[in-house]
Design an enzyme around this catalytic site. Structure first.
Site, PDB file in Angstrom:
ATOM      1  N   HIS A 111       0.847  -1.206   0.000  1.00 19.95           N
ATOM      2  CA  HIS A 111       0.000   0.000   0.000  1.00 19.95           C
ATOM      3  C   HIS A 111       0.875   1.246   0.000  1.00 19.95           C
ATOM      4  O   HIS A 111       0.537   2.252   0.620  1.00 19.95           O
ATOM      5  CB  HIS A 111      -0.920   0.010   1.235  1.00 19.95           C
TER       6      HIS A 111
HETATM    7  P1  FAD Z   1      -1.338   1.490 -10.395  1.00 19.08           P
HETATM    8  O1  FAD Z   1      -2.616   0.779 -10.316  1.00 19.08           O
HETATM    9  O2  FAD Z   1      -0.090   0.705 -10.197  1.00 19.08           O
HETATM   10  O3  FAD Z   1      -1.294   2.202 -11.815  1.00 19.08           O
HETATM   11  C1  FAD Z   1      -0.146   2.757 -12.375  1.00 19.08           C
HETATM   12  C2  FAD Z   1      -0.117   2.374 -13.846  1.00 19.08           C
HETATM   13  O4  FAD Z   1       0.819   3.219 -14.506  1.00 19.08           O
HETATM   14  C3  FAD Z   1       0.362   0.936 -14.071  1.00 19.08           C
HETATM   15  O5  FAD Z   1      -0.571   0.270 -14.887  1.00 19.08           O
HETATM   16  C4  FAD Z   1       1.718   1.103 -14.742  1.00 19.08           C
HETATM   17  O6  FAD Z   1       2.017   0.077 -15.642  1.00 19.08           O
HETATM   18  C5  FAD Z   1       1.559   2.451 -15.443  1.00 19.08           C
HETATM   19  N1  FAD Z   1       2.820   3.167 -15.654  1.00 19.08           N
HETATM   20  C6  FAD Z   1       3.793   3.416 -14.753  1.00 19.08           C
HETATM   21  N2  FAD Z   1       4.800   4.098 -15.344  1.00 19.08           N
HETATM   22  C7  FAD Z   1       4.452   4.279 -16.649  1.00 19.08           C
HETATM   23  C8  FAD Z   1       5.086   4.890 -17.764  1.00 19.08           C
HETATM   24  N3  FAD Z   1       6.292   5.467 -17.664  1.00 19.08           N
HETATM   25  N4  FAD Z   1       4.441   4.879 -18.961  1.00 19.08           N
HETATM   26  C9  FAD Z   1       3.217   4.311 -19.103  1.00 19.08           C
HETATM   27  N5  FAD Z   1       2.584   3.703 -18.063  1.00 19.08           N
HETATM   28  C10 FAD Z   1       3.185   3.692 -16.859  1.00 19.08           C
HETATM   29  N6  FAD Z   1      -5.402  -2.895  -2.495  1.00 19.08           N
HETATM   30  C11 FAD Z   1      -6.630  -3.258  -2.096  1.00 19.08           C
HETATM   31  O7  FAD Z   1      -7.513  -2.424  -1.957  1.00 19.08           O
HETATM   32  N7  FAD Z   1      -6.908  -4.566  -1.807  1.00 19.08           N
HETATM   33  C12 FAD Z   1      -5.970  -5.543  -1.869  1.00 19.08           C
HETATM   34  O8  FAD Z   1      -6.270  -6.699  -1.599  1.00 19.08           O
HETATM   35  C13 FAD Z   1      -4.657  -5.179  -2.276  1.00 19.08           C
HETATM   36  N8  FAD Z   1      -3.675  -6.103  -2.366  1.00 19.08           N
HETATM   37  C14 FAD Z   1      -2.503  -5.776  -2.987  1.00 19.08           C
HETATM   38  C15 FAD Z   1      -1.599  -6.782  -3.323  1.00 19.08           C
HETATM   39  C16 FAD Z   1      -0.500  -6.481  -4.125  1.00 19.08           C
HETATM   40  C17 FAD Z   1       0.443  -7.588  -4.504  1.00 19.08           C
HETATM   41  C18 FAD Z   1      -0.294  -5.157  -4.608  1.00 19.08           C
HETATM   42  C19 FAD Z   1       0.883  -4.820  -5.509  1.00 19.08           C
HETATM   43  C20 FAD Z   1      -1.171  -4.143  -4.240  1.00 19.08           C
HETATM   44  C21 FAD Z   1      -2.265  -4.440  -3.433  1.00 19.08           C
HETATM   45  N9  FAD Z   1      -3.202  -3.472  -3.105  1.00 19.08           N
HETATM   46  C22 FAD Z   1      -4.425  -3.820  -2.629  1.00 19.08           C
HETATM   47  C23 FAD Z   1      -2.914  -2.043  -3.347  1.00 19.08           C
HETATM   48  C24 FAD Z   1      -3.549  -1.480  -4.603  1.00 19.08           C
HETATM   49  O9  FAD Z   1      -3.696  -2.466  -5.595  1.00 19.08           O
HETATM   50  C25 FAD Z   1      -2.688  -0.312  -5.099  1.00 19.08           C
HETATM   51  O10 FAD Z   1      -2.519   0.611  -4.047  1.00 19.08           O
HETATM   52  C26 FAD Z   1      -3.323   0.398  -6.279  1.00 19.08           C
HETATM   53  O11 FAD Z   1      -3.618  -0.518  -7.296  1.00 19.08           O
HETATM   54  C27 FAD Z   1      -2.413   1.510  -6.799  1.00 19.08           C
HETATM   55  O12 FAD Z   1      -3.128   2.258  -7.749  1.00 19.08           O
HETATM   56  P2  FAD Z   1      -2.431   3.432  -8.583  1.00 19.08           P
HETATM   57  O13 FAD Z   1      -3.449   3.944  -9.534  1.00 19.08           O
HETATM   58  O14 FAD Z   1      -1.793   4.373  -7.658  1.00 19.08           O
HETATM   59  O15 FAD Z   1      -1.256   2.706  -9.377  1.00 19.08           O
END
Ligand code: FAD
Length: 577
Positions: free
Chosen positions: A495
């Site tokens: 997280h």
């Molecule tokens: P992300 O969803 O990671 O989105 C970022 C996106 O940007 C990615 O698709 C990436 O590929 C893309 N990106 C990055 N850099 C570039 C670039 N230079 N060019 C183009 N694209 C790029 N949360 C829950 O609520 N429940 C759970 O059970 C849970 N379990 C988890 C288990 C794991 C193993 C993980 C990793 C996370 C978990 N989480 C859970 C946390 C939650 O999934 C994350 O906090 C959330 O998905 C993050 O969202 P975000 O939009 O910030 O980033």
């Protein structure tokens, strides 16, 4: 006995066939989008009203929302599609998909400078494609710091839930732990609810009752196909800015590369200029990294890497935090179906959930041998079961914080990240409180029928200490002092957040302070993580800030249509700005 084994074998075959059948079924049923293409098919130069970097948890709902106005929206996602191989996103494959190290894996591994292995998503749908799937709404105090009104959040959560969230199956292990939590005083019993409230509850999951994962990418079903384009394997290298003397730098375009290494540039449309913007939704690692690669960050380290500084902003990459995971793995006595987290115990700042049936040795960075040679494991093997239940916790916050800095100018290299787990004494106190609760649950009457009688709590602690879940040193008192146990066996709850914090790097409208036409919307903006798991809130944020942007665009259009005398050339006026 023989009958028991043939029954076990038959049920395994049944589960495998059933799982596969549903996997195939889902592949047929998975949403098909005409607007998702490989970036190799993108023009060399293109123009859009909104360019979203990162088709992840925040990026997909945001893009879908913006595309239903009058704007043209581009999403650039560095990973592939979660729909190409739906077996990989089935519930039973959560850990194998997470630990896949191949170049096109949905998960990019990194090890923080604390010596703790971690993962970032690299796929359309982002973290929702590789996570545990637990879904719960944030507490009201979190919404306040995120600058989202409760009513707006409620509508946005409901919009997400309609497409992505399911009421979970009542798995045996989840129910046993649920009873255990209630038995040790994690009260009241809150039944089934998405709300984050003290007590024990069952919450939502993004896995449907057949074990198929639904993700933020499914929210693209809400998009207007005529107004959106999503490019896959589109790696954004930098955001470009127009910098005129005396005025603030203005984001004007992005440079991205496709899978064949060909360069493309997408620009914001100038003609319409009704608030066109670039939005960074690249996650808590990717967003601060890209800001720095684009020249927004602390000047000295950027200079030393040869990056031209657009804005000296020392807070980019600062105050990174990650909720540490603590817990215990317990081999159990009978074969029961695998489950991901759906039950949770909440005690003010403490948060406990559980999963079972996975090969947890893949969490180990060393060989799995120490676990297998441990007494609890041997006892389980001797009884022909190596089924494992994992009871794990996080706590609110954390208070400890670290930083992120570039290690190179290559966007595909992970930046250096340090979270400084347990630097704050209070974090350690919360871990010990959580561990004591977990130990009580393991010793509860409700779990006694699953627990090997001869296995002591000390032996379970020992098994975990020996499991090599991180690269940190082990201390001889790690099984006698829970403080030391927390420090030595620290893992990530995944997280992580911060790096582009609200009030420091972005304002309360998620606009990057000091520049024009650029926002950040994702977990990097959080000052602290919700008490629950964050995915619900990150998807909600994409939707609700998307609506806010759409409304302000509409206001600008109305202003343009009605407030100017006919003589004024609106095009010229706004191009000059
Ligand atoms: P992300 O969803 O990671 O989105 C970022 C996106 O940007 C990615 O698709 C990436 O590929 C893309 N990106 C990055 N850099 C570039 C670039 N230079 N060019 C183009 N694209 C790029 N949360 C829950 O609520 N429940 C759970 O059970 C849970 N379990 C988890 C288990 C794991 C193993 C993980 C990793 C996370 C978990 N989480 C859970 C946390 C939650 O999934 C994350 O906090 C959330 O998905 C993050 O969202 P975000 O939009 O910030 O980033």
């Amino acid at each position: 006995m023989g009958l028991m084994y043939s029954w076990k074998f038959l049920s395994l075959v049944f589960v495998a066939v059933f799982a596969n059948f549903n996997g195939l079924n889902y592949a047929e049923k998975a949403p098909k989008f005409s607007f998702i293409r490989e970036a190799t098919s993108a023009p060399e130069v293109s123009f859009y009203d909104y360019i979203i970097i990162g088709g992840g948890t925040a990026g997909c709902p945001l893009a879908a929302t913006l595309s239903t106005g009058d704007a043209k929206v581009l999403v650039l996602e560095r990973g592939g599609s979660p729909y190409t191989n739906t077996t990989k996103i089935r519930m039973e494959n959560f850990l194998s998909t997470l630990s896949d190290n191949s170049p096109d894996s949905f998960s990019q591994a990194f090890i923080s400078e604390d010596g703790v292995p971690n993962n970032r998503a690299r796929v359309l749908g982002g973290g929702t494609v590789i996570n545990v799937g637990f879904y719960g709404r944030a507490e009201p105090s979190f919404l306040k710091q995120a600058g989202v009104e409760e009513a707006a959040a409620k509508d946005a959560y409901a919009w997400v839930e309609k497409k992505v969230v399911h009421k979970p199956v009542a798995f045996e292990w989840q129910w046993a732990v649920r009873r255990g939590l209630l038995e040790v005083g994690v009260l009241p019993d809150n039944g089934f609810t998405y709300a984050h409230i003290n007590g024990t509850k069952t919450s939502g999951t993004i896995f449907d009752t057949n074990g198929n994962r639904h993700t933020a990418a499914d929210l693209l079903q809400y998009a207007n196909p005529k107004r959106i384009k999503v490019y896959l394997h589109a790696v954004v290298h930098k955001i470009t800015f127009a910098t005129k003397d005396g005025s603030r730098p203005k984001a004007e375009g992005v440079i991205f590369y496709d899978a064949n290494g060909r360069k493309h540039t997408a620009y914001l449309k100038k003609v319409s200029n009704r608030g066109s913007e670039i939005v960074l939704s690249a996650g808590a690692i990717g967003s601060p990294q890209l800001l720095m690669l684009s020249g927004i960050g602390p000047a000295a380290p950027l200079h030393s890497l040869g990056i031209k500084v657009v804005l000296d902003q020392p807070m980019v990459g600062q105050r990174m935090a990650d909720n540490p995971l603590y817990g215990l793995i317990m081999p159990y006595t009978k074969s029961i179906p695998l489950s991901t987290a759906t039950v949770v115990g909440i005690l003010d700042k403490i948060y406990i959930e559980t999963l079972n049936g996975y090969d947890f040795s893949s969490l180990s960075v060393g060989s799995a041998a120490p676990t297998q040679s441990s007494k609890p494991f041997q006892e389980a093997s001797a009884n022909s079961t190596t089924n494992l239940g994992f009871i794990l916790g996080k706590f609110k916050g954390p208070i400890s914080e670290g930083y992120l800095e570039l290690q190179s100018t290559n966007v595909s290299d992970n930046p250096n990240v340090r979270f400084n787990y347990y630097q704050a004494e209070e974090d350690l106190r919360r871990c010990v409180h959580g561990m004591k609760t977990i130990i009580n649950v393991l010793n509860s009457e409700s779990l006694s029928r699953y627990r090997f009688r001869n296995t002591t709590t000390r032996e379970l602690l020992e098994m975990m200490v020996n499991m090599q879940v991180n690269l940190r040193p082990r201390h001889p008192n790690a099984t006698t002092s829970l403080e030391q146990y927390c420090i030595d066996t620290v893992m990530t709850f995944w997280h992580y957040h911060g790096g582009c914090r609200i009030g420091k790097v972005v304002d309360r409208d998620y606009k990057v302070i000091g520049v024009e036409s650029l926002r950040v919307i994702d977990a990097s903006t959080f000052a602290f993580s919700p008490g629950t798991n964050p995915q619900a809130t990150i998807m909600m944020l994409g939707r609700s800030i998307g609506l806010r942007i759409r409304r302000s665009r509409r206001r600008r259009s109305n202003f343009l249509s009605y407030n100017f005398p006919l003589k004024v050339d609106k095009k010229k006026l706004f191009q000059a700005n």
